[in-house]
Design a protein around this motif. Structure first.
Motif, short mmCIF file in Angstrom:
data_model
loop_
_atom_site.label_atom_id
_atom_site.label_comp_id
_atom_site.label_asym_id
_atom_site.label_seq_id
_atom_site.Cartn_x
_atom_site.Cartn_y
_atom_site.Cartn_z
N PHE A 116 0.84 -1.21 0.00
CA PHE A 116 0.00 0.00 0.00
C PHE A 116 0.88 1.25 0.00
O PHE A 116 0.71 2.14 -0.83
CB PHE A 116 -0.90 -0.02 1.24
CG PHE A 116 -1.84 1.16 1.34
CD1 PHE A 116 -3.14 1.06 0.88
CD2 PHE A 116 -1.41 2.36 1.88
CE1 PHE A 116 -4.00 2.13 0.95
CE2 PHE A 116 -2.26 3.44 1.96
CZ PHE A 116 -3.56 3.34 1.50
N LEU B 121 -4.16 14.82 -3.73
CA LEU B 121 -5.41 14.05 -3.67
C LEU B 121 -5.78 13.70 -2.24
O LEU B 121 -4.91 13.42 -1.42
CB LEU B 121 -5.25 12.77 -4.49
CG LEU B 121 -5.18 12.94 -6.01
CD1 LEU B 121 -4.78 11.64 -6.66
CD2 LEU B 121 -6.51 13.42 -6.55
N PRO B 122 -7.10 13.69 -1.95
CA PRO B 122 -7.54 13.28 -0.61
C PRO B 122 -7.28 11.79 -0.38
O PRO B 122 -7.20 11.01 -1.32
CB PRO B 122 -9.04 13.57 -0.64
CG PRO B 122 -9.40 13.62 -2.07
CD PRO B 122 -8.21 14.12 -2.80
N GLU C 78 -9.03 9.36 0.73
CA GLU C 78 -10.03 8.39 0.26
C GLU C 78 -9.77 8.00 -1.19
O GLU C 78 -9.82 6.82 -1.55
CB GLU C 78 -11.45 8.98 0.38
CG GLU C 78 -11.90 9.25 1.79
CD GLU C 78 -11.49 10.64 2.28
OE1 GLU C 78 -10.54 11.23 1.71
OE2 GLU C 78 -12.10 11.14 3.24
N ILE C 79 -9.49 9.04 -2.01
CA ILE C 79 -9.27 8.78 -3.43
C ILE C 79 -7.96 8.00 -3.61
O ILE C 79 -7.88 7.07 -4.41
CB ILE C 79 -9.22 10.10 -4.23
CG1 ILE C 79 -10.56 10.82 -4.15
CG2 ILE C 79 -8.83 9.85 -5.68
CD1 ILE C 79 -11.63 10.31 -5.06
N LYS D 227 -8.55 4.46 -2.98
CA LYS D 227 -9.28 3.85 -4.10
C LYS D 227 -8.36 3.61 -5.29
O LYS D 227 -8.42 2.57 -5.95
CB LYS D 227 -10.44 4.75 -4.52
CG LYS D 227 -11.68 4.58 -3.64
CD LYS D 227 -12.73 5.57 -4.04
CE LYS D 227 -13.81 5.69 -3.00
NZ LYS D 227 -14.65 4.50 -2.90
N ILE D 228 -7.49 4.61 -5.57
CA ILE D 228 -6.56 4.45 -6.70
C ILE D 228 -5.70 3.21 -6.48
O ILE D 228 -5.54 2.37 -7.37
CB ILE D 228 -5.66 5.70 -6.86
CG1 ILE D 228 -6.50 6.89 -7.31
CG2 ILE D 228 -4.56 5.44 -7.88
CD1 ILE D 228 -5.71 8.18 -7.43
N GLU E 39 -6.28 0.61 -4.63
CA GLU E 39 -7.07 -0.63 -4.75
C GLU E 39 -7.33 -0.98 -6.21
O GLU E 39 -7.21 -2.15 -6.61
CB GLU E 39 -8.39 -0.47 -4.00
CG GLU E 39 -8.24 -0.65 -2.50
CD GLU E 39 -9.46 -0.19 -1.73
OE1 GLU E 39 -9.43 -0.28 -0.49
OE2 GLU E 39 -10.43 0.28 -2.36
N VAL E 40 -7.65 0.05 -6.99
CA VAL E 40 -7.96 -0.21 -8.41
C VAL E 40 -6.72 -0.67 -9.16
O VAL E 40 -6.75 -1.63 -9.92
CB VAL E 40 -8.56 1.05 -9.06
CG1 VAL E 40 -8.54 0.91 -10.57
CG2 VAL E 40 -9.96 1.27 -8.58
N LYS E 41 -5.58 0.00 -8.89
CA LYS E 41 -4.36 -0.36 -9.62
C LYS E 41 -3.93 -1.77 -9.25
O LYS E 41 -3.48 -2.54 -10.10
CB LYS E 41 -3.23 0.63 -9.30
CG LYS E 41 -3.53 2.07 -9.70
CD LYS E 41 -3.35 2.29 -11.18
CE LYS E 41 -4.19 3.44 -11.72
NZ LYS E 41 -3.56 4.73 -11.66
N HIS F 133 -5.99 -4.09 -8.33
CA HIS F 133 -6.98 -4.96 -8.97
C HIS F 133 -6.59 -5.18 -10.43
O HIS F 133 -6.71 -6.29 -10.96
CB HIS F 133 -8.36 -4.31 -8.86
CG HIS F 133 -9.43 -5.05 -9.59
ND1 HIS F 133 -9.92 -6.25 -9.14
CD2 HIS F 133 -10.09 -4.78 -10.75
CE1 HIS F 133 -10.84 -6.69 -9.99
NE2 HIS F 133 -10.96 -5.81 -10.97
N LEU F 134 -6.11 -4.12 -11.08
CA LEU F 134 -5.71 -4.23 -12.48
C LEU F 134 -4.60 -5.26 -12.66
O LEU F 134 -4.57 -5.98 -13.65
CB LEU F 134 -5.23 -2.88 -13.01
CG LEU F 134 -6.29 -1.83 -13.33
CD1 LEU F 134 -5.62 -0.55 -13.78
CD2 LEU F 134 -7.23 -2.34 -14.41
N ALA G 127 0.83 4.07 -11.10
CA ALA G 127 0.08 4.75 -10.05
C ALA G 127 -0.36 6.15 -10.47
O ALA G 127 -1.45 6.58 -10.17
CB ALA G 127 0.92 4.83 -8.78
N LEU G 128 0.51 6.85 -11.19
CA LEU G 128 0.20 8.23 -11.57
C LEU G 128 -0.28 8.35 -13.01
O LEU G 128 -0.20 9.40 -13.60
CB LEU G 128 1.44 9.11 -11.36
CG LEU G 128 1.76 9.50 -9.91
CD1 LEU G 128 3.09 10.22 -9.83
CD2 LEU G 128 0.68 10.38 -9.35
N ASP G 129 -0.78 7.26 -13.57
CA ASP G 129 -1.23 7.23 -14.97
C ASP G 129 -0.19 7.85 -15.90
O ASP G 129 -0.45 8.88 -16.53
CB ASP G 129 -2.55 8.00 -15.15
CG ASP G 129 -3.63 7.43 -14.30
OD1 ASP G 129 -3.67 6.21 -14.16
OD2 ASP G 129 -4.45 8.21 -13.78
#
Lengths: 373, 248
Positions: free
Chosen positions: B102, B115-116, B118-119, B122-123, B125-127, B129-130, B159-161
């Motif tokens: 993490f 970024l807050p 929470e976001i 989420k980022i 978790e999504v990354k 998951h990908l 992580a930072l697209d």
């Protein structure tokens, strides 16, 4: 370079709609998040209009999804989240889909154990470590004693090589520090002794201190910092890179092959280093006696012979051998126990130095109590 | 810069380790939105080329333009701004060992955005998951296997697209299935996010799956640049053997 523009007002609430504008990405979301938190109440809103959104990234897409799920919760809507979006271009819809949270499994961090559990764990791990060290020590002694007669399983020249590393290369630093310790001790004492006119007793004080305590103690601390750490890191690296397993699979006992040569070298070198330390420490005292107290070297020597006894020297030799053994065994123990790659090697080294210094002091206490004059 | 211009331009690049020349006069353009594979036998300078483009190693001479900016001339601030738009997956993952997965992924996000929390969560978790690694979010790198570590490192790299993603041997040491899923993820990233991807590899299967363009290096020289089809038709001896034998 293109400056990142931080937008001002790109989130609006208009008749049952949330309207988003411009780039919704990692740089604009912080501000949008603030605007959203100021709105608070999203009841009655049914649609997120994305007509004027120009670009979007993972942060943006997750932000939009967050708004959507809040709307859904606050309005008790029972429909898939993506039904809330309006005027979405295909590109943006695709991005939102890639980063969608919907089938992401979430996990929570393990809770920290309560205080008493931690203390209990500490005690248990201390006892098991002690147990494991004893087993390792018995193994090492077994192979070391056996190795005196049986040369099989040992690397040729390993004893010489290790003696050079542990003994020879430590000579300069042991000598330097002992000289300084000798100088400091005798200077401090000289000032006090002079007041009583007891100048000559500097030889008694320094000789006895160096012989019974300071020599062995200082050398043990230097050696555990120097060789203890290198033993731990060497063995830990071998463990991490599977070299020890490779030795086992060649039917070579790693303890016999790796640790016992260090053990031999330490058994021989440690007493020698201690003798060196005692002699040089006393030499430092001689300087002070001659230059500061005007005592002749002969007088100092004659006085010295009164205090130094063979018994004390023998005890110190035995004590220093024990110091050396504890350094080797503790270093090897932490080396063998290492887990978790390169970071573990660093930890093993630190633990081994700290533990071996503590152990050395404890052994010293035991010897002091046993041979109290 | 406009979108048709190559995103990475390498001109007359020469790289040396002390006296030994590793890369000799390499000139190549990498296009936006393509997956470019750097190929070649071991020790031919693949990783060196990547590290020179990223300025992790300083080239002896030559020009490297990324997003139209010459990285060899640029000052530190601009270099940092460019590097933030690039994600790198290193050969062994290079995860920070002292913190969990993490934190490994949150570090670049926290450092470079406001970024807050929470976001950010989420980022992450999504990354994860990908890359199919959701369950490892609170584990330490030392508790992961080699393949998992690489996937976690990929999650950190994206992580930072980033606009450009560099992958140094993403599938080395992985089983065919994991390696295939990694390739699929790389293709998805390219397709959905229009990412430009540069992959260093010598896995034939992987090359067939992902490569739009191929850079073929042979003992420090650029032997070929073009699509996979062109490479097979090129008739260059080394390339033919490479595809016939599988790997050197």
């Amino acid at each position: 370079m293109k400056k990142v523009h931080e937008n001002s007002e790109n989130l609006f609430v208009e008749n049952k709609k949330i309207l988003l504008k411009g780039d919704i990405d990692k740089f604009t979301v912080p501000l949008l998040w603030k605007q959203l938190s100021q709105i608070n109440d999203l009841t009655g809103i049914e649609i997120i209009d994305l007509k004027h959104v120009t670009s979007i990234d993972s942060a943006g897409s997750l932000f939009i999804e967050e708004i959507a799920s809040t709307i859904k919760d606050q309005n008790n809507l029972d429909l898939p989240i993506d039904k809330l979006y309006q005027n979405v271009t295909k590109d943006i819809n695709d991005t939102i889909k890639v980063f969608s949270q919907t089938d992401v499994k979430t996990y929570s961090r393990k809770r920290k154990d309560p205080f008493f559990v931690l203390v209990g764990d500490l005690v248990i791990s201390f006892i098991t470590s002690l147990h494991e060290i004893m087993i390792l020590a018995s193994d090492v002694f077994y192979w070391a004693i056996l190795g005196i007669w049986r040369k099989k399983g040992a690397r040729k020249g390993s004893f010489t090589q290790q003696s050079l590393l542990i003994g020879m290369e430590a000579v300069p630093i042991v000598a330097l520090l002992s000289l300084i310790i000798g100088l400091i001790l005798s200077l401090q004492a000289a000032v006090q002794l002079r007041m009583f006119g007891a100048d000559i007793f500097i030889a008694d004080m320094l000789g006895y201190a160096m012989l019974t305590e300071m020599g062995a103690m200082m050398t043990a601390i230097i050696v555990s910092g120097r060789s203890g750490s290198s033993i731990a890191s060497e063995i830990a690296t071998m463990k991490v890179s599977e070299e020890l397993d490779a030795l086992k699979m060649m039917s070579i006992n790693p303890i016999r092959y790796v640790i016992v040569p260090k053990f031999y070298a330490m058994s021989v070198c440690m007493p020698l280093l201690v003798i060196l330390s005692i002699i040089i420490g006393i030499l430092g005292g001689v300087f002070v006696a001659i230059l500061y107290l005007n005592i002749s070297a002969t007088a100092f020597y004659n006085q010295l012979l009164n205090v130094l006894t063979l018994k004390d020297l023998l005890i110190t030799m035995i004590k220093s051998t024990f110091f050396g053994w504890s350094i080797v065994i503790i270093g090897s123990f932490y080396g063998l126990k290492v887990e978790g790659g390169a970071e573990g090697v660093g930890k093993a080294t630190t633990y081994s130095v700290v533990t071996s210094i503590i152990t050395v002091i404890i052994i010293d206490v035991i010897f002091s109590l046993l041979y109290l004059p | 810069m406009n979108n048709s211009e190559p995103i990475i331009q390498v001109k007359n690049l020469v790289a040396k380790y002390s006296e030994k020349t590793i890369l000799d006069d390499i000139s190549v353009d990498i296009n936006r939105g393509e997956i470019t594979v750097i190929l070649g036998s071991s020790g031919c300078g693949k990783t060196t080329l990547m590290k020179n483009i990223l300025q992790l190693q300083r080239p002896a001479s030559g020009q490297i333009k990324v997003f139209g900016y010459d990285l060899t001339q640029i000052d530190e601030m601009d270099y940092q701004a460019i590097i933030r738009r690039i994600g790198v997956l290193f050969q062994n993952g290079a995860l920070l060992n002292s913190v969990d997965i993490f934190d490994n992924i949150s570090i670049p996000i926290e450092q470079h955005t406001k970024l807050p929390k929470e976001i950010i969560k989420k980022i992450i978790e999504v990354k994860l998951h990908l890359v199919n690694l959701s369950h490892a979010i609170y584990l330490n790198p030392s508790e992961l296997s080699g393949g998992m570590r690489k996937r976690a490192a990929l999650a950190r790299a994206i992580a930072l697209d980033p606009d450009i993603l560099f992958c140094d041997e993403p599938s080395a040491g992985l089983d065919p299935l994991t390696s295939a899923s990694l390739d699929e993820l790389i293709i998805n990233l390219k397709k959905q996010l229009n990412m430009t991807v540069v992959v260093v590899t010598h896995e034939l299967a992987s090359i067939h799956r992902i490569a739009d363009k191929i850079i073929f290096l042979d003992s420090g020289k650029l032997l070929f640049y073009g699509s996979l089809k062109e490479a097979k038709k090129s008739g260059i001896e080394q390339i033919d053997t490479f595809f016939k034998v599988g790997s050197f």
